[in-house]
Design an enzyme around this catalytic site. Structure first.
Site, PDB file in Angstrom:
ATOM      1  N   ALA A  65     -17.394  15.292  29.191  1.00 52.25           N
ATOM      2  CA  ALA A  65     -18.861  15.500  29.438  1.00 52.25           C
ATOM      3  C   ALA A  65     -19.854  15.015  28.518  1.00 52.25           C
ATOM      4  O   ALA A  65     -19.314  14.629  27.249  1.00 52.25           O
ATOM      5  CB  ALA A  65     -19.226  16.878  29.858  1.00 52.25           C
ATOM      6  N   GLY A 109     -13.799  16.749  29.815  1.00 50.03           N
ATOM      7  CA  GLY A 109     -14.204  16.554  31.412  1.00 50.03           C
ATOM      8  C   GLY A 109     -13.544  15.579  31.973  1.00 50.03           C
ATOM      9  O   GLY A 109     -13.210  15.090  33.173  1.00 50.03           O
ATOM     10  N   GLU A 112     -10.054  16.614  32.762  1.00 49.06           N
ATOM     11  CA  GLU A 112     -10.358  17.470  34.011  1.00 49.06           C
ATOM     12  C   GLU A 112     -10.629  16.858  35.362  1.00 49.06           C
ATOM     13  O   GLU A 112      -9.914  17.142  36.461  1.00 49.06           O
ATOM     14  CB  GLU A 112     -11.331  18.655  33.791  1.00 49.06           C
ATOM     15  CG  GLU A 112     -10.900  19.505  32.612  1.00 49.06           C
ATOM     16  CD  GLU A 112     -12.268  20.311  32.058  1.00 49.06           C
ATOM     17  OE1 GLU A 112     -13.274  19.495  31.761  1.00 49.06           O
ATOM     18  OE2 GLU A 112     -11.951  21.452  31.630  1.00 49.06           O
ATOM     19  N   GLU A 132     -12.664  19.996  23.421  1.00 54.41           N
ATOM     20  CA  GLU A 132     -13.785  20.867  23.588  1.00 54.41           C
ATOM     21  C   GLU A 132     -13.896  21.980  22.378  1.00 54.41           C
ATOM     22  O   GLU A 132     -14.886  22.198  21.604  1.00 54.41           O
ATOM     23  CB  GLU A 132     -13.866  21.567  24.765  1.00 54.41           C
ATOM     24  CG  GLU A 132     -14.267  20.860  25.835  1.00 54.41           C
ATOM     25  CD  GLU A 132     -13.020  20.419  26.573  1.00 54.41           C
ATOM     26  OE1 GLU A 132     -11.837  20.109  26.143  1.00 54.41           O
ATOM     27  OE2 GLU A 132     -13.032  19.924  27.790  1.00 54.41           O
TER      28      GLU A 132
HETATM   29  C1  HXC Z   1     -21.613  11.087  24.757  1.00 56.70           C
HETATM   30  C2  HXC Z   1     -19.822   9.757  24.018  1.00 56.70           C
HETATM   31  C3  HXC Z   1     -18.943  10.670  24.219  1.00 56.70           C
HETATM   32  C4  HXC Z   1     -19.271  11.788  24.993  1.00 56.70           C
HETATM   33  C5  HXC Z   1     -18.063   8.853  23.291  1.00 56.70           C
HETATM   34  N1  HXC Z   1     -19.598   8.644  23.341  1.00 56.70           N
HETATM   35  N2  HXC Z   1     -17.684  10.199  23.889  1.00 56.70           N
HETATM   36  N3  HXC Z   1     -21.235  10.138  24.176  1.00 56.70           N
HETATM   37  N4  HXC Z   1     -20.629  12.237  25.350  1.00 56.70           N
HETATM   38  N5  HXC Z   1     -18.143  12.891  25.392  1.00 56.70           N
HETATM   39  C6  HXC Z   1     -20.189   7.632  22.862  1.00 56.70           C
HETATM   40  C7  HXC Z   1     -20.160   7.598  21.292  1.00 56.70           C
HETATM   41  O1  HXC Z   1     -21.185   8.509  20.615  1.00 56.70           O
HETATM   42  C8  HXC Z   1     -20.528   6.201  20.865  1.00 56.70           C
HETATM   43  O2  HXC Z   1     -22.031   6.077  21.205  1.00 56.70           O
HETATM   44  C9  HXC Z   1     -19.778   5.383  21.795  1.00 56.70           C
HETATM   45  O3  HXC Z   1     -19.577   6.307  23.097  1.00 56.70           O
HETATM   46  C10 HXC Z   1     -18.216   4.986  21.380  1.00 56.70           C
HETATM   47  O4  HXC Z   1     -17.648   6.138  20.957  1.00 56.70           O
HETATM   48  P1  HXC Z   1     -16.959   5.995  19.562  1.00 56.70           P
HETATM   49  O5  HXC Z   1     -16.934   7.243  18.840  1.00 56.70           O
HETATM   50  O6  HXC Z   1     -17.886   5.271  18.371  1.00 56.70           O
HETATM   51  O7  HXC Z   1     -15.646   5.259  19.605  1.00 56.70           O
HETATM   52  P2  HXC Z   1     -14.481   5.450  18.959  1.00 56.70           P
HETATM   53  O8  HXC Z   1     -14.408   5.374  17.598  1.00 56.70           O
HETATM   54  O9  HXC Z   1     -13.326   4.504  19.607  1.00 56.70           O
HETATM   55  O10 HXC Z   1     -13.846   6.894  19.374  1.00 56.70           O
HETATM   56  C11 HXC Z   1     -13.621   7.175  20.666  1.00 56.70           C
HETATM   57  C12 HXC Z   1     -13.247   8.830  21.059  1.00 56.70           C
HETATM   58  C13 HXC Z   1     -14.674   9.446  20.549  1.00 56.70           C
HETATM   59  C14 HXC Z   1     -12.077   9.449  20.347  1.00 56.70           C
HETATM   60  C15 HXC Z   1     -13.159   9.177  22.492  1.00 56.70           C
HETATM   61  O11 HXC Z   1     -15.744   8.853  21.074  1.00 56.70           O
HETATM   62  C16 HXC Z   1     -14.620  10.972  20.808  1.00 56.70           C
HETATM   63  O12 HXC Z   1     -13.936  11.808  20.035  1.00 56.70           O
HETATM   64  N6  HXC Z   1     -15.603  11.399  21.973  1.00 56.70           N
HETATM   65  C17 HXC Z   1     -15.837  12.704  22.151  1.00 56.70           C
HETATM   66  C18 HXC Z   1     -14.770  13.313  23.107  1.00 56.70           C
HETATM   67  C19 HXC Z   1     -14.898  14.784  23.381  1.00 56.70           C
HETATM   68  O13 HXC Z   1     -15.094  15.409  22.412  1.00 56.70           O
HETATM   69  N7  HXC Z   1     -14.601  15.044  24.637  1.00 56.70           N
HETATM   70  C20 HXC Z   1     -15.069  16.450  25.260  1.00 56.70           C
HETATM   71  C21 HXC Z   1     -16.572  16.597  25.453  1.00 56.70           C
HETATM   72  S1  HXC Z   1     -17.141  18.057  26.123  1.00 56.70           S
HETATM   73  P3  HXC Z   1     -22.896   5.431  20.106  1.00 56.70           P
HETATM   74  O14 HXC Z   1     -24.210   5.399  20.519  1.00 56.70           O
HETATM   75  O15 HXC Z   1     -22.701   6.041  18.765  1.00 56.70           O
HETATM   76  O16 HXC Z   1     -22.323   3.809  20.054  1.00 56.70           O
HETATM   77  C22 HXC Z   1     -16.409  18.305  27.585  1.00 56.70           C
HETATM   78  C23 HXC Z   1     -16.557  19.466  28.494  1.00 56.70           C
HETATM   79  C24 HXC Z   1     -16.526  19.425  29.950  1.00 56.70           C
HETATM   80  O17 HXC Z   1     -15.747  17.404  28.194  1.00 56.70           O
HETATM   81  C25 HXC Z   1     -17.084  20.379  30.587  1.00 56.70           C
HETATM   82  C26 HXC Z   1     -16.927  20.522  32.231  1.00 56.70           C
HETATM   83  C27 HXC Z   1     -17.386  19.168  32.923  1.00 56.70           C
END
Ligand code: HXC
Length: 258
Positions: A65, A109, A112, A132
């Site tokens: 998400a 997400g 999921e 998460e």
């Molecule tokens: C918003 C995101 C994002 C996310 C990545 N980006 N994941 N933006 N929401 N979930 C953005 C980053 O901020 C960054 O933007 C760009 O995408 C590239 O990401 P990087 O982190 O620079 O890439 P990298 O170093 O290769 O790392 C990849 C990654 C990391 C390991 C996937 O991005 C990451 O950990 N992302 C979050 C994963 C996460 O926690 N997902 C769960 C979310 S909660 P900028 O602008 O800085 O370039 C969830 C709840 C679901 O899903 C609930 C029900 C639907």
């Protein structure tokens, strides 16, 4: 229909949906979830479509998400909007098969969403996870439930509690994905698999999907009874006559879905 966060194409009898927010690794924001639900419903209602492929990019199926969209929300907003999950079950509601073709990250997400599809084909670079917990929350769209049914309690508990990622080989070993293929042939492989399904009797395909999904919702004896009723019902179709006649005539069946 003009979409901004997804790309929608038709390949013969297969619908292809690509998540398309490359700047955010396909993070799922409210607009994307809305557009995805709409595209799935359109393909489901389109008589020319027999199966659907849902994919992302080579780097990410979806990184979860959208954290930037979620960050400032209050409990009241999240609860009242039924935040992000209001339209979320669209993939699970689709009656035609939906194949998730996962390359790169399928996190939170994103994982999921892939698990809501009927099966997952993944590239050798795929990484699945429910991180998460690292954000001070927990999964909100099936990560504690569907992942547990796919891979069992021990792995699901570890992944949900630590946020560690699972690679493609582990995902295949533990039953999360049906097959692993090289990243550069993932979408072609998924399209070919979907095309194979689209050649079958759509009625038989839809009944089969419904019956397999029953296995997760009911007891064994009720599930087997449901399967038998559906099996009997298919004898009312022209496709059953055609399929069996074609076998006996040693020719390919021409299904008409009636
Ligand atoms: C918003 C995101 C994002 C996310 C990545 N980006 N994941 N933006 N929401 N979930 C953005 C980053 O901020 C960054 O933007 C760009 O995408 C590239 O990401 P990087 O982190 O620079 O890439 P990298 O170093 O290769 O790392 C990849 C990654 C990391 C390991 C996937 O991005 C990451 O950990 N992302 C979050 C994963 C996460 O926690 N997902 C769960 C979310 S909660 P900028 O602008 O800085 O370039 C969830 C709840 C679901 O899903 C609930 C029900 C639907």
């Amino acid at each position: 229909m003009a979409y901004e966060t997804i790309i929608v194409e038709t390949r013969d009898h297969v619908g292809l949906i690509r998540l398309n927010r490359p700047e955010a690794l396909n993070a799922l924001n409210a607009q994307l979830v809305e557009e995805l639900g709409e595209a799935l419903a359109r393909f489901d209602a389109d008589d020319a479509i027999g199966a659907i492929v849902l994919t992302g990019s080579e780097k990410a199926f979806a990184a979860g998400a959208d954290i930037k969209e979620m960050q400032g929300k209050s409990f009241v907003e999240a609860f009242r909007e039924d935040f992000i999950t209001r339209n979320w079950e669209a993939a699970a509601r689709t009656r035609k098969p939906v194949i998730a073709a996962v390359a790169g990250y399928a996190l939170g997400g994103g994982c999921e969403l892939a698990m809501m599809c009927d099966f997952i084909l993944c590239a050798d670079n795929a990484k699945f996870g429910q991180p998460e917990i690292n954000l001070g929350v927990m999964p909100g769209a099936g990560g504690t439930q569907r992942l547990t049914r796919f891979v069992g309690k021990s792995k699901a508990m570890e992944m949900n509690l630590t946020g560690r990622f699972m690679d493609a080989a582990e995902a295949e070993r533990s039953g999360l994905v049906s097959r692993v293929v090289p990243a550069d042939s993932l979408v072609d492989e998924a399209l070919a698999t979907a095309a194979k399904i689209a050649e079958k009797s759509l009625l038989a395909v839809m009944a089969t999907k419904e019956a397999v999904n029953r296995a997760y919702e009911t007891t064994l004896s009720e599930g087997v009874r449901f399967e038998r009723r559906m099996f009997h019902a298919l004898f009312a179709t022209e496709d059953q006559k055609e399929g069996m006649e074609a076998f006996i005539d040693k020719r390919q069946p021409q299904f008409k879905d009636r």
